[in-house]
Design an enzyme around this catalytic site. Sequence first.
Site, PDB file in Angstrom:
ATOM      1  N   ARG A 264      43.243   5.869   0.981  1.00  0.00           N
ATOM      2  CA  ARG A 264      42.565   5.197   2.117  1.00  0.00           C
ATOM      3  C   ARG A 264      43.118   3.784   2.364  1.00  0.00           C
ATOM      4  NH1 ARG A 264      40.831   9.696   2.112  1.00  0.00           N
ATOM      5  NH2 ARG A 264      38.755  10.380   2.731  1.00  0.00           N
TER       6      ARG A 264
ATOM      7  N   SER B 199      32.530   8.598   5.093  1.00  0.00           N
ATOM      8  CA  SER B 199      32.290   7.989   3.783  1.00  0.00           C
ATOM      9  C   SER B 199      32.262   6.469   3.925  1.00  0.00           C
ATOM     10  CB  SER B 199      33.408   8.349   2.801  1.00  0.00           C
ATOM     11  OG  SER B 199      33.513   9.730   2.651  1.00  0.00           O
TER      12      SER B 199
ATOM     13  N   GLU C 111      34.714   1.441   2.256  1.00  0.00           N
ATOM     14  CA  GLU C 111      35.880   2.016   2.914  1.00  0.00           C
ATOM     15  C   GLU C 111      35.888   1.640   4.394  1.00  0.00           C
ATOM     16  OE1 GLU C 111      37.895   5.031   5.039  1.00  0.00           O
ATOM     17  OE2 GLU C 111      36.304   6.160   4.055  1.00  0.00           O
TER      18      GLU C 111
HETATM   19  N1  EPU Z   1      28.475  14.616  -4.713  1.00  0.00           N
HETATM   20  C1  EPU Z   1      27.184  14.521  -5.175  1.00  0.00           C
HETATM   21  N2  EPU Z   1      26.238  14.046  -4.307  1.00  0.00           N
HETATM   22  C2  EPU Z   1      26.515  13.694  -3.045  1.00  0.00           C
HETATM   23  C3  EPU Z   1      27.844  13.781  -2.591  1.00  0.00           C
HETATM   24  C4  EPU Z   1      28.815  14.255  -3.457  1.00  0.00           C
HETATM   25  O1  EPU Z   1      26.873  14.851  -6.294  1.00  0.00           O
HETATM   26  O2  EPU Z   1      25.597  13.281  -2.335  1.00  0.00           O
HETATM   27  C5  EPU Z   1      29.508  15.125  -5.663  1.00  0.00           C
HETATM   28  C6  EPU Z   1      29.549  16.641  -5.736  1.00  0.00           C
HETATM   29  O3  EPU Z   1      29.759  17.007  -7.051  1.00  0.00           O
HETATM   30  C7  EPU Z   1      30.782  17.008  -4.949  1.00  0.00           C
HETATM   31  C8  EPU Z   1      31.673  15.795  -5.171  1.00  0.00           C
HETATM   32  O4  EPU Z   1      30.785  14.693  -5.264  1.00  0.00           O
HETATM   33  O5  EPU Z   1      31.356  18.168  -5.443  1.00  0.00           O
HETATM   34  C9  EPU Z   1      32.658  15.573  -4.051  1.00  0.00           C
HETATM   35  O6  EPU Z   1      31.949  15.566  -2.797  1.00  0.00           O
HETATM   36  P1  EPU Z   1      32.698  15.913  -1.429  1.00  0.00           P
HETATM   37  O7  EPU Z   1      33.463  17.169  -1.556  1.00  0.00           O
HETATM   38  O8  EPU Z   1      31.683  15.846  -0.332  1.00  0.00           O
HETATM   39  O9  EPU Z   1      33.780  14.778  -1.293  1.00  0.00           O
HETATM   40  P2  EPU Z   1      33.679  13.192  -1.469  1.00  0.00           P
HETATM   41  O10 EPU Z   1      34.490  12.812  -2.649  1.00  0.00           O
HETATM   42  O11 EPU Z   1      32.276  12.742  -1.428  1.00  0.00           O
HETATM   43  C10 EPU Z   1      35.862  12.728  -0.108  1.00  0.00           C
HETATM   44  C11 EPU Z   1      36.290  11.902   1.066  1.00  0.00           C
HETATM   45  C12 EPU Z   1      35.849  12.556   2.349  1.00  0.00           C
HETATM   46  C13 EPU Z   1      36.463  13.945   2.446  1.00  0.00           C
HETATM   47  C14 EPU Z   1      36.032  14.754   1.227  1.00  0.00           C
HETATM   48  C15 EPU Z   1      36.720  16.095   1.155  1.00  0.00           C
HETATM   49  C16 EPU Z   1      36.401   9.623   0.271  1.00  0.00           C
HETATM   50  C17 EPU Z   1      35.798   8.275   0.310  1.00  0.00           C
HETATM   51  N3  EPU Z   1      35.754  10.569   0.963  1.00  0.00           N
HETATM   52  O12 EPU Z   1      34.437  12.718  -0.126  1.00  0.00           O
HETATM   53  O13 EPU Z   1      36.337  11.772   3.435  1.00  0.00           O
HETATM   54  O14 EPU Z   1      36.061  14.597   3.629  1.00  0.00           O
HETATM   55  O15 EPU Z   1      36.386  14.044   0.022  1.00  0.00           O
HETATM   56  O16 EPU Z   1      38.059  15.908   0.814  1.00  0.00           O
HETATM   57  O17 EPU Z   1      37.421   9.832  -0.374  1.00  0.00           O
HETATM   58  C18 EPU Z   1      35.817   9.970   4.893  1.00  0.00           C
HETATM   59  O18 EPU Z   1      36.758   9.371   4.393  1.00  0.00           O
HETATM   60  O19 EPU Z   1      35.111   9.480   5.813  1.00  0.00           O
HETATM   61  C19 EPU Z   1      35.478  11.301   4.408  1.00  0.00           C
HETATM   62  C20 EPU Z   1      34.421  11.972   4.862  1.00  0.00           C
END
Ligand code: EPU
Length: 335
Positions: free
Chosen positions: A161, A235, A331
């Site tokens: 990012r 995010s 972010e």
């Molecule tokens: N999780 C929780 N609780 C929550 C949210 C997430 O426990 O409320 C845990 C779960 O275990 C889940 C893991 O976190 O399996 C990962 O969650 P998710 O797949 O939703 O991905 P993220 O790491 O929260 C990142 C990016 C997203 C992108 C997704 C999918 C960042 C800051 N965010 O989110 O990007 O869509 O991965 O690749 O890296 C964005 O940048 O605006 C964005 C939405």
Amino acid sequence: MQVSENVLLKSYNTFGIDAVARYFASFSTVEELREVTEQQQLPQMILGGGSNILFTQDFNGWLLKNEIKGISVVKEDNDYVYVKAGAGENWHQFVQHCIGLNLAGLENLSLIPGNVGASPMQNIGAYGVEIKDVFHELEALHLKDRSIVTFNNTDCHFGYRESVFKKEYRQQFAILSVTYRLSKQPHFNTSYGAINEELQRMNVSDLSIQAISQAVINIRSSKLPDPAKIGNAGSFFKNPTISKEQYTALHAAFPQLVAYPVADEQFKLAAGWLIEQCGWKGYRKGDAGVHAKQALVLVNYGHAKGSEIYDLSQQVLDSVEEKFGVLLEREVNIC
Ligand code: EPU
């Protein structure tokens, strides 16, 4: 080109914040941009789709909305087609356009809000793919010396990012166009667990870029709030990276910790999990809140002020630091 004064920004940022810009103009050519940025004393800021910004106050300067359009194939070799897009093109429509041409590489990045110009700015990424994987080059106007500069992949210093445009060149360039190197033969990336689950649910037997795109659209729509309905900027925080020692200690204290190894013996933590563990998921005060299905996303239910969202983000940040000793980084661009 029309210049307006004291413009309400609610419809120009996906958080739906009611800030005001002192001056506002849209440009659709580099000539118009050069014209409007000539000899300005007040600060200038380029606005794309407004999908990664939080206005915490009115903007006392020139807000310049990038409306440069156009999509064209500029080069082709045995393996790749190079597609150039104006920075003001809507991202998702551009992705769908490329999928329609049967060009692979962007399908995992379906349904990300915002415009083409923002994609290299923050090296957008989702479901195992980042823009740096398909980025070829971009053209940008230097706002002070007014020259057009071409940046290749290395010049952009892409990180998680991050790019040179969020750091040392912050507010110095207006991105005009971006060229992507897309594959004629797809290399499917289904490494992100949720994609495989969704593909199975969809009963997909023949994997295709169309199917992956649809799977990503389904996952995003089920977890992330639609900015047209609930204000948000995706995010709000980055997923933090910690050392192996810190990971080992945290994992011992919190065995459910969601983390995965990254380069240099470090570990990336799921910030959404940390925030959820602090009890924030679904929290709401006034119109500012933490999304009920994804704790990494802060939301505006209607009339929250930017400062209220910011204050909530600080409370979240403080509580995560207190409970886990991990400092989250925002972010979203704070303005
Ligand atoms: N999780 C929780 N609780 C929550 C949210 C997430 O426990 O409320 C845990 C779960 O275990 C889940 C893991 O976190 O399996 C990962 O969650 P998710 O797949 O939703 O991905 P993220 O790491 O929260 C990142 C990016 C997203 C992108 C997704 C999918 C960042 C800051 N965010 O989110 O990007 O869509 O991965 O690749 O890296 C964005 O940048 O605006 C964005 C939405």
